[in-house]
Design an enzyme around this catalytic site. Structure first.
Site, PDB file in Angstrom:
ATOM      1  N   ASP A 194       0.759  -1.130   0.129  1.00 21.04           N
ATOM      2  CA  ASP A 194       0.114   0.036  -0.031  1.00 21.04           C
ATOM      3  C   ASP A 194       0.766   1.264   0.122  1.00 21.04           C
ATOM      4  OD1 ASP A 194      -1.654  -2.090   0.336  1.00 21.04           O
ATOM      5  OD2 ASP A 194      -2.917  -0.843   1.594  1.00 21.04           O
ATOM      6  N   GLU A 239      -3.335  -7.703  13.205  1.00 24.93           N
ATOM      7  CA  GLU A 239      -3.116  -7.510  11.972  1.00 24.93           C
ATOM      8  C   GLU A 239      -1.486  -6.950  11.748  1.00 24.93           C
ATOM      9  OE1 GLU A 239      -4.900  -4.127  10.368  1.00 24.93           O
ATOM     10  OE2 GLU A 239      -4.866  -4.708   8.003  1.00 24.93           O
TER      11      GLU A 239
END
Ligand code: 6A9
Length: 784
Positions: free
Chosen positions: A525, A753
């Site tokens: 990202d 995460e």
């Protein structure tokens, strides 16, 4: 003629993005080819639900709340896995992906155990039983009430029949006075029929009649499965029991809209309100299953579940050897639950993505297709992500190779005629309901790292052909044409300006708000790339992914006797360390790097406010002209890829330098694992826009850490001058990662995460039993 031809050609281009590749499909056409995995907990996004592998399956699911404790105005009704519910913990503790699962959910005052067992028989996918056992978490709560709803509905307007059978029909009612009290009785069963399931019967059983306070039912219609909770809630009333005068929050019975004159329910709910502890069993039986004997409940259920649990534990030790390696019971339990929640989170989705190419004015629907896949997070993204799935299957293939083959087959069948697979799969209305519009459309210039090559490599490396089962060879053969197309897509559509160079497409060159235009397709990202996106970029990670792809293509070609010279040659070309160094090694900074039009001096600044106008948003400010150069002010995960993909020669001086830098705490090293971006990089921990916090700019991610540990292990085994250093680093990194993830699990109840690089705290979403579950393979030291 030229004009007509042009129009025809344009039309052709527009249809390519959503035209399936014409090669044979790889997934077996009928789910009955896998009877053992026909029914399962294939709805990862709900706390507990059952589904079959059909395009319009019967869906079963659970909701609960505590009537005495819920605040006025809100029942706090639990259904979808939701971080906002703030549950202390939930997830599958044991789940084999085939026969059974046991999940524990801790919700403030109560602990729920949801388990299920499937049983083969008949010709419509067999039977299953689910059990919901609710216990109070403190003695004082014994006798408190809890309400369970168990519903059945049909996925995405599937056709079928659901007929509620009320308790009253099987009951001695002589003692009852008013019809009214009868009205509130729950269901004893639901009889139903769908094309795939044939006739079936679902019955409800309560273990302890004395603890039941109230039962009721709802029979109604719902427009779409994502509206089940709303529909159920609007079917609730406050009702008084005529006999006891007690008031209960109760389902209202049969409810149809006036205009609905068919009065054919597609949502049927059984309610039971009872005192803790409470148990409900739900028994699904296929009518075609003729000789089943005793009903699968009570002690029969206990016995079967026990057998499966025992098998699970034995298999788990056989495969991962955590006991043998000296891990404590508690650590082994952690590892089992991590893997079980990954496997128990496997879903079966059906629907179509929205896709777009440069030739389409508007997004167009992909074709309808099934996807059998694990998911990164049951709460936050309960859907398929392409590169995540490769990491998931590094684990799953260790547990059950057949499941991994099946998952990969489904993904490869989603390839279009260009060889492209959409990155994020939002299939069906339940999945779609959870995604904001701006994230829905998938663009066909955007790939995602081809991590399935890691899986295929792990599955077949070091396996002599004679040891590979015929069925697997057959499946590899079926996959081959799709692998060829996939490989070609990466190798051709992402190439750079010189041979051996590649770059991710889809960076927004026009963006004025982004500090550094994102490359979502890389999977990393906001990881910083060249400040100015051009067609002369070189992305190191992508080049390494393609090197891996070429290597694995060559070796699979070898296994199944196909022509693989082309792949082998590409691999040799790309893995040449001199070429790699010429294209990606910055001698000045002594590190591997991307290359592009880059400036180190880019910041976000707020333009001057204009009186009377709202405060303007921060925009990007370039205070030093960009030049074509290595992006070598930046050091982080991307810089590690030649190590990660094990392209470096064991005696490479660059490898020596890299290993030295790896241990430097001012760069990537922390006590909790390797951070994604060095503290010295200009964009370390910087927001990408005012509203976009740092993501791959500092936090510790387990997937990349696993790959680094794997590579260190590799370089500690192959002979070379850096062997000892690699071994020391490997041991220390492994230890740091395992102890931190475990510590955070003990502290918070979850696997996360990502992990904070300053204090190791879990962050982002949870539970994240996607690639963070790779901690299991670090524990077991599985690096095949
Ligand atoms: C946006 C959220 C309420 C981001 O794990 C999945 C992906 C990875 O593939 C990728 O590498 N995650 C990583 O950078 C999460 C992406 C989530 C996008 C969903 C909508 C709305 O949910």
């Amino acid at each position: 003629i030229a004009v007509v031809a042009w129009f025809v050609y344009q039309g052709y281009l527009e249809t390519r993005v959503n035209s399936p590749l014409t090669e044979n499909k790889v997934a077996f056409p009928s789910s009955h080819d896998f009877p053992e995995r026909y029914w399962g907990s294939f709805r990862p996004g709900v706390y507990f639900g059952m589904k079959s592998r059909d395009t319009h399956s019967l869906l079963a699911g659970l909701m609960w709340f505590m009537p005495d404790i819920s605040a006025a105005g809100s029942l706090n009704l639990r259904h979808l896995c939701d971080q906002g519910d703030n549950l202390e913990q939930y997830g599958w503790k044991e789940h084999d992906g085939r026969n059974f699962g046991v999940q524990v959910i801790i919700d403030k005052f109560i602990q729920l155990e949801t388990s299920f067992v499937t049983k083969l028989g008949g010709n419509h996918g067999g039977d299953w039983t689910a059990r919901i056992q609710v216990e109070p978490r403190m003695k004082e709560l014994k006798g408190q009430q809890v309400t369970l709803f168990f519903y059945l509905t049909l996925d995405d307007n599937g056709k079928g029949l659901l007929q509620p059978i009320r308790m009253i029909d099987n009951m001695d009612t002589s003692g009852m006075e008013a019809n009214e009290s009868v009205k509130f009785l729950g269901l004893s069963a639901v009889h139903g029929h769908t094309e795939k399931l044939g006739d079936f019967r679902v019955s409800f059983h309560h273990a302890n009649q004395q603890s039941i306070v109230h039962t009721a039912f709802l029979s109604t219609t719902v427009a779409s499965p994502h509206l089940v909770k709303d529909t159920l809630q609007s079917g609730l009333r406050l009702m008084e029991d005529k006999r006891s005068k007690e008031r209960h929050i109760s389902l209202a019975g049969t409810l149809f809209a006036k205009e609905d004159n068919l009065k054919q329910p597609n949502l049927v709910v059984h309610q039971v309100t009872g005192k803790l502890p409470l148990q409900l069993e739900i028994v699904y039986e296929s009518n075609s299953f003729a000789e089943r004997g005793t009903m699968l409940r009570g002690e029969v259920y206990d016995a079967l579940l026990q057998t499966y649990r025992e098998q699970f534990r034995i298999q788990f030790e056989n495969k991962f050897r955590l006991n043998e390696k000296g891990f404590s019971e508690e650590e082994q339990d952690f590892a089992k639950s991590a893997m079980s929640n990954l496997i128990g989170g496997i879903g079966y989705f059906y629907g179509s993505s929205k896709v777009q190419s440069v030739h389409n004015k508007e997004p167009v629907p992909y074709w309808n297709a099934p996807l059998y896949t694990a998911v990164p997070s049951r709460s936050f993204f309960p859907r398929g992500f392409l590169w995540d799935e490769g990491f998931h299957n590094l684990i799953i293939s260790q547990w059950d190779r057949e499941i991994s083959f099946d998952i990969m087959a489904h993904w490869f069948d989603l390839m279009n005629v260009e060889g492209w697979i959409p990155r994020e799969q939002i299939l069906g209305s339940e999945a779609r309901a959870r995604v904001p519009d701006e994230f829905v459309v998938q663009r066909n210039n955007q790939g995602n790292p081809p991590t399935f090559f890691l899986v295929l490599d792990a599955m077949f490396k070091n396996r002599p052909v004679r040891d590979i089962r015929t069925l697997e060879l057959e499946q590899l053969n079926r996959m081959w044409p799709r692998l060829v197309s996939w490989y070609n897509w990466f190798n051709t559509s992402l190439h750079g300006s010189e041979p051996g160079t590649y770059y991710w497409r889809g960076r927004d060159t026009a963006s004025a708000r982004e500090l550094n235009p994102k490359s979502l397709s890389s999977g990393l990202d906001d990881y910083p790339r060249a400040s100015h996106s051009t067609t002369n970029e070189r992305h190191l990670d992508l080049r390494c992914w393609i090197t891996l792809a070429a290597k694995v293509m060559a070796s699979i070609a070898d296994i199944i006797g196909r022509e693989g010279r082309k792949y082998h040659e590409t691999f040799v070309f790309l893995s040449n360390n001199e070429l790699l160094n010429a294209q990606h090694w910055s001698e000045k900074a002594k590190r591997y790097a991307d290359y592009g039009l880059h400036s180190s001096n880019v910041t976000l600044r707020r333009p001057k406010s204009i009186v009377g106008q709202p405060k303007p948003e921060k925009i990007r400010w370039v205070s030093e002209e960009p030049t074509p150069r290595f992006v070598d002010d930046t050091f982080g995960y991307v810089s590690l890829f030649p190590l990660i993909i094990e392209i470096l020669q064991p005696d490479s001086p660059q490898l020596g330098q890299l290993l030295q830098d790896l241990r430097n705490p001012n760069l990537l090293w922390t006590k909790y694992g390797l951070r994604s971006l060095s503290k010295t990089s200009p964009l370390y921990n910087k927001r990408n826009t005012e509203h976009d916090p740092p993501y791959w700019r500092g936090p510790i991610w387990i997937n990349v850490n696993y790959l680094v540990a794997r590579a260190l292990h590799h370089y500690s085994v192959v002979e070379g001058p850096h062997q000892t250093r690699a071994l020391l680093l490997y041991n220390e990194l492994r230890e740091n990662l395992i102890s931190n993830v475990l510590r955070e699990y003990r502290k918070t109840g979850y696997i996360w995460e990502q992990y904070n690089d300053a204090n190791g705290a879990g962050q982002g979403c949870r539970p994240f039993t996607g690639w963070s579950t790779l901690i299991l393979l670090l524990m077991s030291e599985t690096y095949v």
